[in-house]
Design an enzyme around this catalytic site. Structure first.
Site, PDB file in Angstrom:
ATOM      1  N   THR A 143      -9.709   8.551   2.017  1.00 18.08           N
ATOM      2  CA  THR A 143      -9.087   9.834   1.673  1.00 18.08           C
ATOM      3  C   THR A 143     -10.011  10.989   2.047  1.00 18.08           C
ATOM      4  O   THR A 143     -11.231  10.831   1.998  1.00 18.08           O
ATOM      5  CB  THR A 143      -8.826   9.841   0.148  1.00 18.08           C
ATOM      6  OG1 THR A 143      -7.745   8.959  -0.117  1.00 18.08           O
ATOM      7  CG2 THR A 143      -8.502  11.212  -0.383  1.00 18.08           C
ATOM      8  N   GLY A 166      -0.511   7.709  -5.219  1.00 18.81           N
ATOM      9  CA  GLY A 166      -1.858   7.644  -5.792  1.00 18.81           C
ATOM     10  C   GLY A 166      -2.250   8.902  -6.536  1.00 18.81           C
ATOM     11  O   GLY A 166      -1.400   9.715  -6.923  1.00 18.81           O
TER      12      GLY A 166
HETATM   13  N1  ASP Z   1      -7.397   7.783  -3.956  1.00 16.82           N
HETATM   14  C1  ASP Z   1      -6.533   7.285  -2.917  1.00 16.82           C
HETATM   15  C2  ASP Z   1      -5.336   6.622  -3.530  1.00 16.82           C
HETATM   16  O1  ASP Z   1      -5.496   5.878  -4.479  1.00 16.82           O
HETATM   17  C3  ASP Z   1      -7.202   6.320  -2.003  1.00 16.82           C
HETATM   18  C4  ASP Z   1      -8.460   6.833  -1.351  1.00 16.82           C
HETATM   19  O2  ASP Z   1      -9.237   7.541  -1.977  1.00 16.82           O
HETATM   20  O3  ASP Z   1      -8.672   6.518  -0.162  1.00 16.82           O
HETATM   21  O4  ASP Z   1      -4.254   6.810  -3.029  1.00 16.82           O
END
Ligand code: ASP
Length: 352
Positions: free
Chosen positions: A218, A248
Site C-alpha cells: 500500500t 481493507g
Molecule cells: N492495508 C492494506 C489492506 O489491508 C494492505 C496493505 O497495506 O498493503 O487492504
C-alpha cells in the site's frame, strides 16, 4: 547519518502549540474550496510517504530492487515537494505523491495492484483534510487510473464520504479522472502471486491472505503545509486473494487514513483487518489530542495494540508543529521524509 538528520529536524522543529481551527461546514452538494488557499508566507513544511511494510529483508531484496524502491520513494517525495515548496496545500501534496506511486508497478496501488480471488484488481483509496476534517474515500474501483483522485473528488463534492464499485468509477469519470481498461492495472508479478495463492489454497485449503508476499505494498502520504495544515492519503489494491467484496483499512476513515489539524495526519499499511479493529489512525490522533502524547509515543502504543491482536504493519504520522514519526512492527517499511528544514531521508529496513 539519518540519526543526525533526525536530530537536526527535531532541533529545527517549531515548538508552537497547535492552533485551533474553525471547522468549515460545507452544505451538502456545495463544492468545497479545498484548493483555494493562497501561498503561505511563513512556516515550514513536512512530507512523509510510505510504500508498504512487511518482511522486507536485505537478504530477500537484490541491490537493484533496493535501488528501485529507494528511487520510487524519492520520486514521490519530489512530487509532494513540488507542491509544498511553492506554498501549495498539504492536501494537494499528498495527492500528488500518492498518484505518482499509484502509477508505479512496484507498489500495490493503482497499476501493480494485487489480484483478488476472482483474478481482478480492486482498488481502495482515501484522502482527508486536517483543516476541515473533510474526507473522501473509494473502494472496489476497477477502472480509475488514480483512485486517490476519485477520493479527492468525493471530498470536494462533500455530499458523501465513501463511494464504492462501478458507481464510484463513474463518479470519478464524470469529474475528469482518467479511466483505463482494467487490464492496465495487471502486472505479471502480481499474476504470479495470485497463481501461487490459488495453488496453495487448492493444496492446503487454508491459506492466509498475508502469506503470499508477507509484504504490504500500500502507498500513503502525510503532510504539513507551510500554513500549518495537515492532510493524509492512502491507496491500495488490498490483499492478494481477497474476496466477497472485501474492503481493507486504507479507505476507512479513522482506520488507515485520518487527518486532524488539532492532532496529526496518519496513513497506514499492514494487515487491514487489525487496523480497522483498532481504529489505528484515529486512535493515534486521539492519544495525541486528548492524552498529550507525542506522535512517536502515540504511534508506537497503537502499533503495539495491533501487534497484540496478531497484526503487523506500520504508519507514517505528521503533526501541526512540523514534527513527524514512523512506527512499524515489521522488518521493513519503504519510507521517506522531506522537510523545508533540509531533512531528506529514504529508508527501507528497520535498522536504518
Ligand atoms: N492495508 C492494506 C489492506 O489491508 C494492505 C496493505 O497495506 O498493503 O487492504
Amino acid at each position: 547519518m539519518i540519526l543526525s538528520l533526525v536530530a537536526a529536524a527535531l532541533a529545527a522543529a517549531q515548538t508552537a502549540a497547535p492552533q485551533p481551527f474553525a471547522d468549515a461546514v460545507t452544505p451538502p452538494g456545495e463544492t468545497r474550496a479545498d484548493t483555494a488557499e493562497t501561498p503561505a508566507t511563513t512556516g515550514g513544511w513536512t512530507l512523509l510517504v510510505h510504500g508498504g511494510a512487511g518482511t522486507i529483508r536485505r537478504d530477500r531484496i537484490t541491490a537493484e530492487q533496493d535501488a528501485d524502491y529507494r528511487a520510487a520513494i524519492d520520486a514521490a517525495l519530489m512530487a509532494g515537494r513540488a507542491v509544498l515548496a511553492k506554498g501549495g496545500s498539504a492536501l494537494d501534496a499528498v495527492q500528488a505523491a500518492v498518484e505518482l506511486m499509484e502509477d508505479d508497478p512496484l507498489f500495490n496501488a493503482g497499476r501493480g495492484a494485487v489480484f483478488t480471488h476472482d483474478r481482478t484488481n480492486e482498488l481502495d483509496a482515501a484522502i482527508m483534510d486536517g483543516r476541515t476534517r473533510a474526507a473522501g474515500a473509494v473502494a472496489r474501483l476497477t477502472t480509475s487510473r488514480h483512485p486517490v483522485a476519485v477520493a479527492r473528488a468525493v471530498l470536494r463534492d462533500g455530499r458523501h464520504v465513501m463511494l464504492t464499485g462501478a458507481d464510484a468509477d463513474r463518479f470519478g469519470a464524470d469529474r475528469g479522472v482518467e479511466q483505463m481498461d482494467p487490464a492496465w492495472f495487471a502486472t505479471p508479478h502480481r499474476r504470479e502471486q495470485i497463481d501461487e495463492f490459488l495453488r496453495r489454497e487448492a493444496g492446503a485449503k487454508a491459506v492466509s491472505s498475508y502469506d503470499i508476499d508477507q509484504k504490504f505494498g500500500t502507498v500513503g502520504a502525510v503532510a504539513r503545509d507551510a500554513r500549518g495544515h495537515l492532510a493524509a492519503a492512502t491507496s491500495t489494491g488490498g490483499l492478494t486473494g481477497k474476496r466477497w467484496g472485501r474492503i481493507g483499512d486504507a479507505p476507512i476513515i479513522g482506520a488507515g487514513t485520518y487527518a486532524d489539524d488539532r492532532a496529526c495526519a496518519v496513513s497506514a499499511t499492514g494487515a487491514g483487518e487489525y487496523f480497522i479493529r483498532v481504529g489505528v489512525a484515529h486512535e493515534i490522533c486521539a492519544r495525541v489530542r486528548l492524552a498529550g502524547e507525542s506522535l512517536q509515543q502515540a504511534a508506537d502504543a497503537v502499533m503495539a495494540e495491533v501487534l497484540a491482536l496478531g497484526g503487523s504493519g506500520g504508519v507514517i504520522v505528521a503533526g501541526p508543529d512540523g514534527r513527524s514519526a514512523f512506527s512499524f512492527n515489521t522488518e521493513g517499511m519503504y519510507r521517506g521524509r522531506l522537510t523545508s528544514d533540509g531533512v531528506h531521508e529514504v529508508a527501507i529496513y528497520n535498522d536504518e
